[in-house]
Write a protein that holds these residues in place. Structure first.
Motif, short mmCIF file in Angstrom:
data_model
loop_
_atom_site.label_atom_id
_atom_site.label_comp_id
_atom_site.label_asym_id
_atom_site.label_seq_id
_atom_site.Cartn_x
_atom_site.Cartn_y
_atom_site.Cartn_z
N GLN A 376 0.83 -1.19 0.00
CA GLN A 376 0.00 0.00 0.00
C GLN A 376 0.87 1.25 0.00
OE1 GLN A 376 -3.45 -0.13 -0.08
NE2 GLN A 376 -3.18 -2.36 -0.24
N VAL A 377 0.48 2.26 -0.78
CA VAL A 377 1.19 3.53 -0.81
C VAL A 377 0.67 4.40 0.33
CG1 VAL A 377 1.73 5.60 -2.13
CG2 VAL A 377 1.53 3.40 -3.30
N VAL A 378 1.57 4.73 1.24
CA VAL A 378 1.19 5.54 2.41
C VAL A 378 2.18 6.69 2.54
CG1 VAL A 378 0.14 3.60 3.63
CG2 VAL A 378 2.58 4.11 3.96
N SER A 379 1.83 7.63 3.39
CA SER A 379 2.75 8.74 3.67
C SER A 379 3.62 8.37 4.85
CB SER A 379 1.94 10.01 3.99
OG SER A 379 2.80 11.07 4.33
N ARG A 380 4.95 8.52 4.68
CA ARG A 380 5.89 8.17 5.73
C ARG A 380 6.95 9.26 5.86
NH1 ARG A 380 4.57 4.22 9.12
NH2 ARG A 380 6.69 3.38 9.27
N PRO A 381 7.46 9.51 7.08
CA PRO A 381 8.59 10.43 7.24
C PRO A 381 9.87 9.71 6.84
CG PRO A 381 7.95 9.54 9.38
CD PRO A 381 6.96 8.99 8.37
N VAL A 382 10.59 10.28 5.90
CA VAL A 382 11.82 9.64 5.41
C VAL A 382 12.95 10.66 5.42
CG1 VAL A 382 10.53 8.03 3.96
CG2 VAL A 382 11.36 10.18 2.98
N VAL A 383 14.17 10.15 5.41
CA VAL A 383 15.35 10.99 5.34
C VAL A 383 16.33 10.36 4.34
CG1 VAL A 383 16.61 9.82 7.21
CG2 VAL A 383 17.11 12.21 6.70
N THR A 384 17.04 11.20 3.60
CA THR A 384 18.06 10.72 2.68
C THR A 384 19.42 10.74 3.38
OG1 THR A 384 16.86 11.52 0.74
CG2 THR A 384 19.21 11.07 0.47
N ALA A 385 20.03 9.56 3.46
CA ALA A 385 21.37 9.44 4.03
C ALA A 385 22.36 9.26 2.89
CB ALA A 385 21.45 8.26 4.99
N SER A 386 23.47 9.99 2.94
CA SER A 386 24.48 9.88 1.88
C SER A 386 25.83 9.54 2.48
CB SER A 386 24.57 11.20 1.10
OG SER A 386 25.02 12.24 1.96
N LEU A 387 26.67 8.97 1.64
CA LEU A 387 28.03 8.63 2.05
C LEU A 387 29.00 9.14 1.00
CD1 LEU A 387 30.10 7.02 3.82
CD2 LEU A 387 29.70 5.09 2.27
N SER A 388 29.96 9.93 1.44
CA SER A 388 31.10 10.30 0.60
C SER A 388 32.29 9.52 1.13
CB SER A 388 31.38 11.80 0.70
OG SER A 388 30.24 12.56 0.39
N ALA A 389 32.92 8.71 0.31
CA ALA A 389 33.99 7.83 0.79
C ALA A 389 35.19 7.85 -0.13
CB ALA A 389 33.46 6.41 0.96
N ASP A 390 36.32 7.47 0.43
CA ASP A 390 37.60 7.46 -0.27
C ASP A 390 37.76 6.12 -0.99
OD1 ASP A 390 40.31 7.35 -1.00
OD2 ASP A 390 40.97 8.45 0.79
N HIS A 391 37.85 6.18 -2.34
CA HIS A 391 37.91 4.95 -3.13
C HIS A 391 39.24 4.21 -2.98
CE1 HIS A 391 35.78 2.39 -5.76
NE2 HIS A 391 35.15 3.33 -6.45
N ARG A 392 40.23 4.85 -2.38
CA ARG A 392 41.49 4.15 -2.11
C ARG A 392 41.34 3.18 -0.95
NH1 ARG A 392 45.12 9.43 -1.12
NH2 ARG A 392 43.28 9.77 0.21
N VAL A 393 40.30 3.40 -0.14
CA VAL A 393 40.15 2.62 1.09
C VAL A 393 39.01 1.62 0.98
CG1 VAL A 393 39.76 2.80 3.58
CG2 VAL A 393 41.02 4.60 2.38
N THR A 394 37.88 2.03 0.41
CA THR A 394 36.73 1.15 0.26
C THR A 394 36.16 1.29 -1.14
OG1 THR A 394 35.20 2.85 1.08
CG2 THR A 394 36.12 1.31 2.71
N ASP A 395 35.21 0.44 -1.44
CA ASP A 395 34.51 0.55 -2.73
C ASP A 395 33.01 0.67 -2.47
OD1 ASP A 395 33.67 -2.06 -2.07
OD2 ASP A 395 35.28 -2.96 -3.24
N GLY A 396 32.27 0.77 -3.57
CA GLY A 396 30.84 1.00 -3.46
C GLY A 396 30.10 -0.11 -2.72
N HIS A 397 30.60 -1.34 -2.82
CA HIS A 397 29.92 -2.45 -2.15
C HIS A 397 29.95 -2.25 -0.64
CE1 HIS A 397 28.66 -6.48 -1.02
NE2 HIS A 397 29.75 -6.56 -0.26
N ARG A 398 31.14 -1.97 -0.08
CA ARG A 398 31.25 -1.78 1.37
C ARG A 398 30.51 -0.52 1.81
NH1 ARG A 398 31.58 -5.46 4.59
NH2 ARG A 398 32.92 -4.43 6.13
#
Length: 416
Positions: A376-398
């Motif tokens: 069912q489509v309902v109204s929910r409070p949501v937040v967008t979480a973002s990550l800026s990361a160093d590709h020398r240390v981790t990759d997109g999977h982690r």
């Protein structure tokens, strides 16, 4: 012997100006105890000792600008023997240029007058921002009762006194009581404020340019349903006194800290061409300053603190950041930074990593959005979480694993 050096309080710091020593030669100092106050491009910072022992020598003088890494004092650590103090050679007797007069006096020559010692008055504890504002408003800080840490005078204290005198800063109101001291030139005060803001922007610009130049960033984001977290928060706050109620920001902060336990690669510093994972999780919280610019002081051991402790710590560092009374460890210890622009109505934040850290987490505003629950489509409070990361240390999977753990933790707010 241990050398107490000018610490680096971030990649954008190259030097600091010694305001005052909190200790003198011969005093005992413990590790973590405040030993000096230093002015940087961002604020006046209290510097802690890295050693326990007796101060042998203070090598820097108040007012001196000292490069990062330069020795400021020598500390004899516990168990070490005192070093003999080298005696300066006695000055040679002055050379007679004219023969002495053969005069005989029945009285000994009068001794030279002894100058009365000059006592330096105690230094006023006032943040740079408050000092600038006091000049602009003509408020003598000597007569202001400070409410900041250890009685430090803050901008709010200056504003309170100004308003009590009938001034309305920024509203064009006139004073009803003459100032306690002659008012400096508004042009000079505004120039000083502008110079500090310009220097802060320059140091931030240097750090961010270095970050984008040296760090290969990658960016990820996810949308998190905050319904359970906010419902739990509302119920929890009903059980607490008004002064102890929690903000949703501490839930986000704690979720990030606990997620780092499972993805420790992101809780690291890049040094000497290698990522060094930190055994402790010290989340830096981005704080905007009223006079412009920002700082990101650490809340130490974020993962081990209760939500109530985090709320108190959060209020404390924000207050002291804006009063200009942060400690050196709070600026040098963050292992990751969390920033939120939700109060400004921003949906998504893609931040720039603050070197030598290897990641930054951003949160936007919590907003009602269409959401699918059980088909069912309902109204929910949501937040967008973002990550800026160093590709020398981790990759997109982690990085993706990390964001999914943050989401999972926020669905179980009672476990944070």
């Amino acid at each position: 012997m241990a050398e107490f050096v000018m610490p680096t309080l971030g990649s954008d710091m190259t030097e600091g100006t010694l305001i005052e020593w909190k200790k003198k030669a011969g005093d005992r100092v413990s590790k973590g105890e405040i030993i000096a106050e230093v002015d940087t491009e961002k604020a006046a910072i209290e510097i802690e000792s890295f050693h326990t022992g007796i101060i042998e020598q203070l090598l820097a003088k108040p007012g001196e600008t000292i490069p990062v890494g330069k020795v400021m004092a020598i500390i004899r650590e516990e168990g070490a023997h005192a070093q003999p103090v080298a005696q300066a050679p006695a000055p040679a007797p002055p050379v007679q240029t004219t023969p002495p007069k053969a005069t005989v006096s029945s009285r000994s020559p009068a001794p030279p007058p002894i100058a009365a010692p000059v006592t330096e008055p105690g230094r006023l504890r006032i943040s740079p921002a408050a000092r600038t504002l006091s000049g602009e408003l003509g408020v003598d800080p000597v007569f202001v009762q400070g409410t900041g840490p250890d009685g430090a005078i803050t901008r709010d204290d200056i504003l309170r006194v100004a308003e009590a005198r009938g001034q309305r800063p920024g509203a064009g109101g006139e004073e009803t009581i003459p100032p306690l001291a002659p008012r400096p030139s508004p042009l000079a005060a505004s120039t000083e404020t502008g110079d500090r803001q310009a220097r802060m922007r320059q140091t931030i610009a240097a750090a961010m340019a270095r970050s984008k130049r040296e760090i290969p960033h990658y960016y990820l984001s996810t949308t998190i349903d905050m319904g359970r977290a906010l419902t739990w928060l509302k119920e929890e706050n009903l059980k607490r006194p008004v002064t102890d109620r929690l903000l949703s920001a501490v839930l986000l902060m704690k979720a990030v800290a606990l997620a780092l336990r499972e993805v420790p690669e992101l809780n690291a510093l890049w040094k000497d061409n290698a990522a060094i994972q930190s055994p402790d999780i010290h989340v830096g919280v981005a704080v905007s300053l009223r006079q412009g610019g920002l700082v990101a002081p650490a809340i130490h051991h974020t993962d081990k603190r209760s939500l109530g402790e985090l709320m108190n710590n959060f209020h404390d560092v924000v207050k002291r950041a804006r009063a200009g009374t942060l400690r050196s460890s709070e600026l040098s210890d963050p292992t990751i930074t969390v920033t939120s622009l939700g109060e400004q109505g921003v949906d998504t934040v893609f931040g720039v990593i603050y070197p030598p850290q290897v990641a930054l987490v951003g949160f936007g505003k919590v907003a009602e959005r269409p959401w699918v629950v059980d088909g069912q489509v309902v109204s929910r409070p949501v937040v967008t979480a973002s990550l800026s990361a160093d590709h020398r240390v981790t990759d997109g999977h982690r990085g993706g694993v990390f964001l999914s753990i943050v989401d999972r933790l926020l669905q179980e707010p009672g476990q944070l």
